[in-house]
Write an enzyme that holds these catalytic residues in place. Sequence first.
Site, PDB file in Angstrom:
ATOM      1  N   ALA A  18       0.839  -1.200   0.000  1.00  0.00           N
ATOM      2  CA  ALA A  18       0.000   0.000   0.000  1.00  0.00           C
ATOM      3  C   ALA A  18       0.869   1.243   0.000  1.00  0.00           C
ATOM      4  O   ALA A  18       0.663   2.180  -0.780  1.00  0.00           O
ATOM      5  CB  ALA A  18      -0.929  -0.019   1.214  1.00  0.00           C
ATOM      6  N   LYS A  19       1.873   1.232   0.870  1.00  0.00           N
ATOM      7  CA  LYS A  19       2.713   2.412   1.009  1.00  0.00           C
ATOM      8  C   LYS A  19       3.590   2.637  -0.222  1.00  0.00           C
ATOM      9  O   LYS A  19       3.734   3.732  -0.711  1.00  0.00           O
ATOM     10  CB  LYS A  19       3.605   2.285   2.249  1.00  0.00           C
ATOM     11  N   TYR A 182       3.129  -7.566 -13.782  1.00  0.00           N
ATOM     12  CA  TYR A 182       3.946  -7.523 -14.997  1.00  0.00           C
ATOM     13  C   TYR A 182       3.124  -7.146 -16.229  1.00  0.00           C
ATOM     14  O   TYR A 182       3.642  -6.588 -17.181  1.00  0.00           O
ATOM     15  CB  TYR A 182       4.728  -8.834 -15.186  1.00  0.00           C
ATOM     16  N   HIS A 243       4.410 -14.148 -13.598  1.00  0.00           N
ATOM     17  CA  HIS A 243       4.975 -13.080 -14.431  1.00  0.00           C
ATOM     18  C   HIS A 243       5.553 -13.602 -15.748  1.00  0.00           C
ATOM     19  O   HIS A 243       5.220 -13.108 -16.826  1.00  0.00           O
ATOM     20  CB  HIS A 243       6.064 -12.313 -13.669  1.00  0.00           C
ATOM     21  N   LYS A 339      16.863 -14.645  -7.540  1.00  0.00           N
ATOM     22  CA  LYS A 339      17.135 -13.557  -6.599  1.00  0.00           C
ATOM     23  C   LYS A 339      18.613 -13.583  -6.239  1.00  0.00           C
ATOM     24  O   LYS A 339      19.269 -14.613  -6.381  1.00  0.00           O
ATOM     25  CB  LYS A 339      16.281 -13.742  -5.349  1.00  0.00           C
TER      26      LYS A 339
HETATM   27  C1  BG6 Z   1       6.674  -9.788  -7.089  1.00  0.00           C
HETATM   28  C2  BG6 Z   1       7.442 -10.850  -6.381  1.00  0.00           C
HETATM   29  O1  BG6 Z   1       5.534 -10.337  -7.680  1.00  0.00           O
HETATM   30  O2  BG6 Z   1       7.489  -9.210  -8.081  1.00  0.00           O
HETATM   31  C3  BG6 Z   1       8.736 -10.310  -5.806  1.00  0.00           C
HETATM   32  O3  BG6 Z   1       6.651 -11.402  -5.332  1.00  0.00           O
HETATM   33  C4  BG6 Z   1       9.519  -9.572  -6.869  1.00  0.00           C
HETATM   34  O4  BG6 Z   1       9.520 -11.354  -5.249  1.00  0.00           O
HETATM   35  C5  BG6 Z   1       8.658  -8.578  -7.605  1.00  0.00           C
HETATM   36  O5  BG6 Z   1      10.599  -8.905  -6.220  1.00  0.00           O
HETATM   37  C6  BG6 Z   1       9.390  -7.965  -8.769  1.00  0.00           C
HETATM   38  O6  BG6 Z   1       8.623  -6.914  -9.318  1.00  0.00           O
HETATM   39  P1  BG6 Z   1       9.330  -5.715 -10.055  1.00  0.00           P
HETATM   40  O7  BG6 Z   1       8.199  -4.929 -10.626  1.00  0.00           O
HETATM   41  O8  BG6 Z   1      10.120  -4.968  -9.039  1.00  0.00           O
HETATM   42  O9  BG6 Z   1      10.199  -6.327 -11.108  1.00  0.00           O
END
Ligand code: BG6
Length: 491
Positions: A18-19, A182, A243, A339
């Site tokens: 939210a923030k 995404y 995604h 990650k």
């Molecule tokens: C989220 C995942 O859906 O997408 C996270 O739960 C991930 O683990 C994030 O860090 C990445 O999103 P973005 O928009 O920062 O690429």
Amino acid sequence: GDDSTVCITIVGASGDLAKKKIFPALFALYYEDCLPEHFTIFGYARSKMTDAELRDMVSRTLTCRIDKRENCGEKMDQFLKRCFYHSGNYDSEENFTQLDGKLKEHEILAGRISNRLFYLSIPPNIFVDAVKCASRSASSANGWTRVIFEKPFGRDSDSSAALTRSLKQYLEEDQIFRIDHYLGKELVENLSVLRFSNLIFEPLWSRKYIRNVQLIFSEDFGTEGRGGYFDHYGIIRDIMQNHLLQILALFAMETPVSLDAEDIRNEKVKVLRSMRPIHVDDVVVGQYKGHTRGGQSYPGYTDDKTVPEDSLTPTFAAAALFIDNARWDGVPFLMKAGKALHDRRAEIRVQFRHVPGNLYNRNSGTDADRATNELVIRVQPDEAIYLKINNKVPGLGMRLDRSNLNLLYKARYAKEIPDAYERLVLDAIEGERRLFIRSDELDAAWSLFTPVLKEIEEKKVIPEYYPYGSRGPVGAHYLAARHNVKWGDVG
Ligand code: BG6
């Protein structure tokens, strides 16, 4: 339109999402004059807070990406005046009835059809309770009521289907807006434009000319602070099943009948349902380990206090997928997500076939792969679309090199690219469903990944360890090599 009012309630208003994302997105929409004239925003959470305290909290998180422009501060004050807070439990009909009373006060003032949007920014185990209470006690009396959800939508086919069944006790499918953020990203939305409005791409878009497709996601940070959530899901559920698979579906679908949401989602479902079951040998899993480099120490995944010491949860995965249809028969779609790798990026790489009987490449043997055309769609950071071509190095000799036809967004477009959440929240308000996940899409996505996830978990496959900040497990290269692919993002 002008004859209605919308009340947006963010359930879980003090949380991170939210923030960081929702309030800033709403403010950006307000700043751009995209919100309906009559709107009210309510934060709802358990903690006690006054309206003033909520406004203070929100004001500290509004990044104001438009802050270069003059009246940003003024606009921010006007926006904050439209934000209110109600404290309540997520499973209390009584508390939601109180919220309903407050919403009505705003709606009566506006004297119009009153629509209500709930954004559930809460953990999945309380989705159903919150929906039950909101729908029973705080639905709109004379307009629409819609609910936005964030993943996880279950953790396998069964739990996802159970969640859908529970939600459907209280909501119709057309009230449910499942976000995959995404789909709100500029270059993902542009995929269809690229394919369907340029003659030079769509005719090449098949097994006839495409050798392989790579979908790559990497982050240069670990699960810091989110280990508790993450350990229950792992990277395949966190990134691939949603995604990357969504990008794959948009990339590979047939031309939809129209740009209508149902037509597009019909085509995406067909692709997902044409996918070959994933073989466990076609998946490589990894997990990052801590280490010290140059006096700086990097934590391993299991160093996180909320992660069990013996966790086998993958923080990296690579997989080879296939679409068994006429267009894509035999073309490997390689996914890679991780990650704590060396860089942050999300991109699609399309490697084209060799030029038959290539005049310029007759003796170069192993270099042939490198000399094929490659189209790269860089979703982030630094959005770009570029095409690698072979070109003559200027001069009297005949030497070729690889050059890029490069569409770099920041060089081409002055306007800043909106955050994915801006587009998605606006679409939900406008009832545009194109970028949201329909329940049959969700089912198809789980049907594809559930069996292989089960197998990995039952066999307790040991992840290949990789150092924090590295390029990930070497197994990803062996996997690619078995399908005659070289990852395009390396070297
Ligand atoms: C989220 C995942 O859906 O997408 C996270 O739960 C991930 O683990 C994030 O860090 C990445 O999103 P973005 O928009 O920062 O690429």
